[in-house]
Each structure stands twice: as C-alpha cells, then as structure tokens.
Design an enzyme around this catalytic site. Structure first.
Site, PDB file in Angstrom:
ATOM      1  N   SER A 134       0.850  -1.192   0.000  1.00  0.00           N
ATOM      2  CA  SER A 134       0.000   0.000   0.000  1.00  0.00           C
ATOM      3  C   SER A 134       0.881   1.235   0.000  1.00  0.00           C
ATOM      4  CB  SER A 134      -0.884   0.009   1.245  1.00  0.00           C
ATOM      5  OG  SER A 134      -1.572   1.247   1.402  1.00  0.00           O
ATOM      6  N   TYR A 147      -2.729  -0.556  10.424  1.00  0.00           N
ATOM      7  CA  TYR A 147      -2.511  -0.928   9.021  1.00  0.00           C
ATOM      8  C   TYR A 147      -1.152  -0.435   8.537  1.00  0.00           C
ATOM      9  CZ  TYR A 147      -3.667  -1.605   4.060  1.00  0.00           C
ATOM     10  OH  TYR A 147      -3.674  -2.019   2.757  1.00  0.00           O
TER      11      TYR A 147
END
Length: 276
Positions: A134, A147
């Site tokens: 990501s 995350y």
C-alpha cells in the site's frame, strides 16, 4: 501463460477477485482462495479452482498449499499475497490484542504462506512472489496506525526476502496501491465498530468524520482506480524478465513517493496530518 499455476489470497472480492478473473482469462491456472467457506463455494460455482485459506490459521495455510501442490504435481509458479484488511483507530486506542490481530493476517499469515511455497519455487528454479502492499507501506497517515505498521513491516520483510532469494530464479515484488475500488472501507468499518470505543476516546470528534468516510458510497478519495489497475502491475511482476522491486498504483502513491523523497518530515507531517 501455458497454464502456469498461481495462488491468490483474498479472492472473495475486490483486487483478488479481479486478479483471479484476469489471470484465468490470460491462460494461468488460477487457484483462488478465500477466508469464508461460503466464498470458496461461490468461487467454485463460478468455475474457479478454489481453496479455503485463512491467514490467521496455520493449519489452513498448510492445507491450502498442500491442495494446490497436489493438483499441480508439486509445481507453483506464482503467489499473489493479496489478502489483508485495515484496522482504523488512533494508536493510543489500539489494544495489544487488536494490533496482534492486524498483524496475524497482514504479516504473520502472509509470511507463513510465503515460506510454505519458497522451497517449491527454489526446487523448480523459478517463481514469482508478489506482495500487495500500500501507499501506507511507506507513508504514515493518522488513524491508520495498525494498518500502517503491518504494511511497513511487510515491506521490510519483503525487501529482505528479495535480497536473500537473489540468484535462485525466484523474484519478489511489491505493489503499492493508493485508493482502489473494493470492499476495503466496508471491512475497515466493521473492524472499527468491533474494536474501537469512540465514546471513551479523546479522538471521538475525529472519529465521527472518519466514520462518515468509511460508510460513504462510491469512491471516498480522489484519483480512485478500479482493481484492474493493480492487476496490470501484477501481470508485469509475473511475466517480465526483470520484474521491478516496487510498482506504484494511483496518482496519490506517485505523489507521496515523490514528496517523501523531497520534503522535510515536518512539512510532510503537516500535509498528512490534515487527512482523517
């Protein structure tokens, strides 16, 4: 691709489902996996070779790999580690258990699955391991600490693995998407409702705005792309003679990749701090 076998995690929807569809049409022998048995059954009904794979469960990981290798006579060309979820919440509101749960799926299970297939790829002298990371694997944004931490860790582990597999014929790549159309926000909202108590937090006012973003219909951020944008990079990582170490996807990833190299931390912090 002459029926080369590829195992994909997290195929119930979004990027994983799109990858399974496109790679199958491209001639790969796709093994699509999912965490819920009902999704495995649905994938089978749609014509996929589907296996149950829960990254929180070591027995599930070993069983899934054994099923794939049994079906392919011990060969596996590619692994796309796609399955993951995002746990929203301020760092000070994350319990040890909640953080551990985030890492069980996004890092530990991914690591264990990868280690299960490396000996096979080494023995056959070729293989591709592609990690779906990501933009949050290299820039931090507020209220995404769990995350962020899991993806930063995945990137560090993957960079090390790439160095260690040099000369083996096994190539390792990271894909770093920004906003992509998927069920990510829906799943993140469920994790937020389960594990965060906004009424007892000093961040409760910010949480209200964050919840509105998580439940918003349609793209929640500018420059959102469809999952096929990720699959385009996946195909290059699987097929190029010299795959890249990293693939950026979406304008925000390119933007923040550039800003991180050019700006002082204090300036970048001010920019990122405005994002809820």
């Amino acid at each position: 691709m002459n029926g080369k076998a590829v195992l994909i995690s997290g195929c119930s929807s979004g990027i994983g489902r799109c990858a399974a569809e496109i790679l199958k049409a491209r001639g790969y022998r796709v093994f699509a996996s999912a965490r819920l048995h009902k999704d495995v059954d649905r994938l089978k009904a749609e014509g996929y070779e589907a296996v149950w794979l829960d990254l929180r469960d070591s027995d599930s990981i070993r069983s899934a790999v054994a099923q794939v290798l049994d079906a392919t006579e011990g060969r596996l060309y590619g692994l796309f580690n796609n399955a993951a979820y995002g746990q929203p919440g301020a760092v000070e509101d994350l319990s040890r258990e909640v953080l551990r749960e985030q890492f069980e799926t996004n890092l530990f299970g991914t690591h264990e699955l990868t280690n299960c297939v490396i000996p096979v790829m080494r023995a056959q002298g070729e293989g591709r391991i592609v990690q779906n990371s990501s933009v949050l694997g290299f820039v931090a944004m507020p209220y995404r600490g769990a995350y962020n931490a899991s993806k930063y860790a995945l990137e560090g582990l993957t960079d090390t693995l790439r160095l260690e597999l040099k000369g083996s014929g096994v190539h390792v790549s990271l894909i770093e998407p920004g906003p992509i159309l998927s069920r990510f926000r829906e799943n993140a909202h469920a994790a937020y409702k389960k594990n965060i108590e906004p009424e007892n937090s000093v961040h409760r006012a910010t949480y209200q705005a964050m919840e509105a973003r998580l439940v918003k219909q349609g793209p929640a951020a500018p420059f959102t792309l469809g999952p096929e944008a990720v699959v385009k990079r996946l195909i290059h990582a699987l097929e190029a003679g010299r795959p890249r170490a990293r693939y950026y996807v979406t304008f925000p990833t390119y933007l923040f990749g550039t800003l991180k190299r050019l700006l002082p931390d204090s300036v970048l912090d001010r920019m990122l701090g405005r994002i809820n």
